[in-house]
Design an enzyme around this catalytic site. Structure first.
Site, mmCIF file in Angstrom:
data_model
loop_
_atom_site.group_PDB
_atom_site.id
_atom_site.type_symbol
_atom_site.label_atom_id
_atom_site.label_comp_id
_atom_site.label_asym_id
_atom_site.label_seq_id
_atom_site.Cartn_x
_atom_site.Cartn_y
_atom_site.Cartn_z
ATOM 1 N N GLN A 152 3.343 -6.555 -6.435
ATOM 2 C CA GLN A 152 1.966 -6.289 -6.884
ATOM 3 C C GLN A 152 2.057 -4.973 -7.659
ATOM 4 O OE1 GLN A 152 -0.723 -4.974 -3.847
ATOM 5 N NE2 GLN A 152 -2.569 -5.719 -4.899
ATOM 6 N N GLY A 198 -6.198 -3.836 -4.210
ATOM 7 C CA GLY A 198 -6.898 -4.243 -2.986
ATOM 8 C C GLY A 198 -6.219 -5.406 -2.289
ATOM 9 N N ARG A 251 -1.060 8.628 4.278
ATOM 10 C CA ARG A 251 -1.229 9.474 5.460
ATOM 11 C C ARG A 251 0.068 9.663 6.260
ATOM 12 N NH1 ARG A 251 -6.389 6.582 7.852
ATOM 13 N NH2 ARG A 251 -5.762 5.008 6.337
ATOM 14 N N GLY A 275 0.808 -1.220 0.000
ATOM 15 C CA GLY A 275 0.000 0.000 0.000
ATOM 16 C C GLY A 275 0.841 1.269 0.000
HETATM 17 C C1 UD1 Z 1 -8.146 -3.583 5.898
HETATM 18 C C2 UD1 Z 1 -9.357 -4.495 5.927
HETATM 19 C C3 UD1 Z 1 -10.267 -4.092 7.076
HETATM 20 C C4 UD1 Z 1 -9.507 -4.137 8.366
HETATM 21 C C5 UD1 Z 1 -8.255 -3.281 8.282
HETATM 22 C C6 UD1 Z 1 -7.385 -3.465 9.491
HETATM 23 C C7 UD1 Z 1 -9.761 -5.083 3.594
HETATM 24 C C8 UD1 Z 1 -10.607 -4.861 2.409
HETATM 25 N N1 UD1 Z 1 -10.073 -4.392 4.674
HETATM 26 O O1 UD1 Z 1 -8.615 -2.285 5.629
HETATM 27 O O2 UD1 Z 1 -11.373 -4.971 7.142
HETATM 28 O O3 UD1 Z 1 -10.330 -3.708 9.430
HETATM 29 O O4 UD1 Z 1 -7.449 -3.666 7.141
HETATM 30 O O5 UD1 Z 1 -6.298 -2.580 9.445
HETATM 31 O O6 UD1 Z 1 -8.863 -5.902 3.558
HETATM 32 N N2 UD1 Z 1 -2.253 -3.664 0.675
HETATM 33 C C9 UD1 Z 1 -1.566 -4.246 -0.364
HETATM 34 N N3 UD1 Z 1 -2.060 -4.151 -1.612
HETATM 35 C C10 UD1 Z 1 -3.227 -3.526 -1.899
HETATM 36 C C11 UD1 Z 1 -3.935 -2.936 -0.831
HETATM 37 C C12 UD1 Z 1 -3.439 -3.043 0.444
HETATM 38 O O7 UD1 Z 1 -0.503 -4.829 -0.156
HETATM 39 O O8 UD1 Z 1 -3.608 -3.504 -3.061
HETATM 40 C C13 UD1 Z 1 -1.712 -3.776 2.032
HETATM 41 C C14 UD1 Z 1 -1.396 -2.439 2.675
HETATM 42 O O9 UD1 Z 1 -0.061 -2.067 2.435
HETATM 43 C C15 UD1 Z 1 -1.643 -2.731 4.151
HETATM 44 C C16 UD1 Z 1 -2.701 -3.826 4.137
HETATM 45 O O10 UD1 Z 1 -2.680 -4.379 2.839
HETATM 46 O O11 UD1 Z 1 -0.501 -3.232 4.791
HETATM 47 C C17 UD1 Z 1 -4.089 -3.266 4.464
HETATM 48 O O12 UD1 Z 1 -4.444 -2.348 3.484
HETATM 49 P P1 UD1 Z 1 -5.255 -1.035 3.823
HETATM 50 O O13 UD1 Z 1 -5.508 -0.304 2.580
HETATM 51 O O14 UD1 Z 1 -4.569 -0.323 4.948
HETATM 52 O O15 UD1 Z 1 -6.614 -1.691 4.324
HETATM 53 P P2 UD1 Z 1 -7.665 -1.018 5.241
HETATM 54 O O16 UD1 Z 1 -8.520 -0.115 4.444
HETATM 55 O O17 UD1 Z 1 -7.020 -0.515 6.456
#
Ligand code: UD1
Ligand code: CA
Length: 480
Positions: free
Chosen positions: A79, A84, A19, A15
Site C-alpha cells: 500500500q 486508511g 508511537r 501503518g
Molecule cells: C482501527 C479501527 C477502530 C478499531 C481499532 C482497533 C478503523 C478506521 N478503525 O483504528 O475502529 O477500534 O482499529 O485497534 O479501521 N493500516 C494499514 N494501512 C492504513 C492504515 C492502517 O495497513 O492505511 C493498518 C495498521 O498498520 C494497523 C491497522 O491497519 O495494523 C489499524 O490501523 P490503525 O491506524 O492502528 O487504526 P486505529 O486508529 O487503531
C-alpha cells in the site's frame, strides 16, 4: 456447523506505528519469542485460509524480509500511501482478484488474539449468514477505539471512530477490535463506495458496516468477553502489558500440563517452548526458542536457555545455555555457559564456572570446576580436573581434542589441540600437554620441582615469613 476455509485472511500491517518511536517496524517488535505479526500470522494459519495476504507499507523491506523467513506462504501487498484501513483492504483485494466466500481482515498489531477466536468469528459469521461480522469486546477504557452501535434487535448498525463520535456514542464501551469476517463480494462492492469524509480524512474500513447495513444486509457482532485477548499494541507500554499477558498464558498452559512454575512473575517462556510433566522452573528463569524440558528436569534459579534440550531429571542451575543438549540426569552449573554444540550425555556434569562449546561430554563424565572445553570429545566416565583449558585455537584455526574413556586430566592442565588423551590415560596436574598420551599412560609436561633449603632466612631476613620459618625450625629441633 463448523467454519469453512476462508478465501483469504488479510492482515493490515502498513501503518507507521509512530508511537513505538522505533527504527523497527511496529509489527516486528517481539513478545514471547515471536514478532507481533508472527503471532497474528500464527492465528490466521489456524483458519487454513486459501490466501494469506499481508498489506505492507511503512518499513516494508523489513516486513517483507521477515515474512519471507517466517511465513513464506504469505503474500505481501504494498500500500504505497496509507489512506486508511478501508483503502488498505481495497488495495489488497484489487491485487488478489475476485474472491468468493469468506474474507477475514485482522489488524497486525493484536498479538494476543487466538486462532480459535478467529475461527469462532468465521463460524458465527457463516451460521448467521451475515454480510459482515465484527469482533467486539466490552473494553473498560474504550478511548481511541471505534464504538459499535447496535439496533434494538442487536444487529450492528454502524461503527463510529472515537474521533468522529458524539459524547453519547463515546459512552458506549463495546468496541471494534479490528477483526472482521466479510462476504467477499459484498466487501469488494462496499469498499468502492468509501469516502474520506471523516475526522481522519481516511477511507475507514469500519464504514463498510454502515454501507452494508444501508443496503439492507445484516451485519453481526461476535462479542469476546475477555477483552485482554483483543488488546492492541500501539506503544511500548502496551507491548510490555501484552508480553506479560502472553507469558501468563504460556505459563498457565505449562502448569495445567503438569509443569511446576515456582515464581510465574520472574519466569519468562517463549510460545514455542515445550516441557513435559514434572519439569520444574525455579525463579528468574527464561526459556527461549525451541527449548524443551523433559519430565522431571529442574531448571533455575537464574537460567537463560535458548534452543536447548534438557533431558529427564537433569538439573540446570544459574546457567546460560544456547543450542545445547543436556542429557538425562546430567547436571549443569552453577555458573556454567553452554554454547552451541555443547552436548552432555546421560549423567554427565558441567559444573561451576565451566564453559563448553561444540563439545561432547560422555556418559557420566565430569567437568566440575573452572574449565573451558572447546571442540572436544570427552569419553564416558572421564574426569577433567579443576582449571583445565582446552586450547583449541592456535590464532588461525580451531582444532579438536579427544579425551578417552575414564581418562583423568589433572588440575590446571592445558590440552593444546590437536591432541588426544587415550582411554584410561592421566595427565599430571599443571601440565601443558601438546603430544598425545597413549592409553593407560600418564603425561607429565611441567618443570621438575627443586627446593633450596634456607633460602627465605638468607634472602628475606626479618620478614614474617622468615620468622615463621625460624619458629617452625626451632619447634622441630626442640621436639627431638
Ligand atoms: C482501527 C479501527 C477502530 C478499531 C481499532 C482497533 C478503523 C478506521 N478503525 O483504528 O475502529 O477500534 O482499529 O485497534 O479501521 N493500516 C494499514 N494501512 C492504513 C492504515 C492502517 O495497513 O492505511 C493498518 C495498521 O498498520 C494497523 C491497522 O491497519 O495494523 C489499524 O490501523 P490503525 O491506524 O492502528 O487504526 P486505529 O486508529 O487503531
Ligand atoms: Ca491501532
Amino acid at each position: 456447523m463448523s467454519a469453512s476455509r476462508p478465501a483469504a485472511v488479510i492482515v493490515l500491517a502498513a501503518g507507521e506505528g509512530t508511537r513505538m518511536k522505533s527504527r523497527t517496524s511496529k509489527v516486528l517488535h517481539e513478545l514471547g519469542g515471536r514478532s507481533m505479526l508472527g503471532h497474528v500470522v500464527a492465528a490466521a494459519r489456524e483458519l487454513d485460509p486459501a490466501r494469506l495476504v499481508v498489506v505492507v507499507g511503512h518499513r516494508r523491506e523489513q516486513v517483507v524480509e521477515h515474512l519471507g523467513a517466517h511465513a513464506p506462504e504469505a503474500e505481501p501487498v504494498v500500500q504505497e500511501t496509507q489512506g486508511g484501513t478501508g483503502h488498505a483492504v481495497r488495495v489488497a483485494l484489487e491485487r488478489v482478484g475476485e474472491l468468493t466466500g469468506t474474507v477475514v481482515v485482522t489488524n497486525g498489531d493484536h498479538p494476543l488474539l487466538r486462532g480459535a477466536t478467529l475461527a469462532e468469528l468465521v463460524r458465527v459469521h457463516e451460521s448467521e449468514g451475515n454480510a459482515a461480522t465484527v469482533l467486539t469486546t466490552p473494553m473498560p477504557d474504550p478511548t481511541g477505539y471505534g464504538r459499535v452501535l447496535r439496533d434494538s434487535g442487536g444487529a450492528v448498525t454502524e461503527i463510529v471512530e472515537h474521533k468522529d463520535a458524539t459524547d453519547e456514542q463515546r459512552a458506549v464501551t463495546e468496541i471494534n477490535v479490528g477483526m472482521y469476517a466479510f462476504d467477499a463480494a459484498r466487501l469488494a462492492g462496499a469498499l468502492k463506495r468509501l469516502t474520506t469524509d471523516n475526522a481522519g480524512g481516511e477511507e475507514y474500513l469500519t464504514d463498510v458496516v454502515g454501507i452494508l447495513r444501508g443496503d439492507g444486509l445484516r451485519v453481526g457482532a461476535f462479542l469476546v468477553e475477555d477483552w485482554v485477548e483483543t488488546q492492541g499494541v500501539n506503544d511500548r507500554v502496551q507491548l510490555a502489558e501484552a508480553r506479560r499477558r502472553l507469558n501468563d498464558r504460556v505459563l498457565e498452559g505449562l502448569m495445567r500440563a503438569g509443569v511446576t512454575v515456582v515464581d510465574p512473575l520472574t519466569t519468562w517462556v517463549d510460545v514455542r517452548v515445550t516441557a513435559e510433566p514434572d519439569a520444574v522452573l525455579l525463579p528468574n528463569t527464561q526459556l527461549h526458542g525451541a527449548t524443551h524440558l523433559a519430565a522431571g528436569a529442574r531448571v533455575g534459579p537464574n537460567c537463560t536457555l535458548t534452543d536447548t534440550r534438557v533431558g529427564e531429571d537433569a538439573v540446570v542451575v544459574n546457567a546460560v545455555c544456547v543450542g545445547a543438549e543436556v542429557g538425562p540426569g546430567a547436571s549443569v552449573g552453577p555458573f556454567a555457559y553452554l554454547r552451541p554444540g555443547a552436548r552432555l550425555a546421560r549423567g554427565a556434569k558441567a559444573g561451576t564456572y565451566v564453559e563448553l562449546k561444540n563439545s561432547e561430554v560422555g556418559e557420566g563424565a565430569k567437568v566440575p570446576h573452572l574449565t573451558y572445553v572447546g571442540d572436544a570429545e570427552i569419553g564416558a566416565g572421564a574426569n577433567v580436573g579443576a582449571g583445565t583449558i582446552f586450547a583449541n585455537y592456535d590464532g588461525v584455526a580451531k582444532h579438536r581434542t579427544r579425551v578417552g574413556e575414564a581418562a583423568f586430566v589433572g588440575s590446571n592442565s592445558v590440552l593444546i589441540a590437536p591432541v588426544e588423551i587415550g582411554d584410561g590415560a592421566y595427565t599430571a596436574a599443571g601440565s601443558a600437554v601438546s603430544q598425545d598420551v597413549p592409553p593407560g599412560a600418564i603425561g607429565i609436561a611441567r618443570g621438575r620441582q627443586r627446593n633450596i633449603e634456607g633460602w627465605v632466612g638468607r634472602s628475606r631476613a626479618g620478614t614474617p615469613s622468615a620468622e615463621a620459618a625460624e619458629r617452625s625450625r626451632a619447634r622441630d629441633s626442640g621436639g627431638e
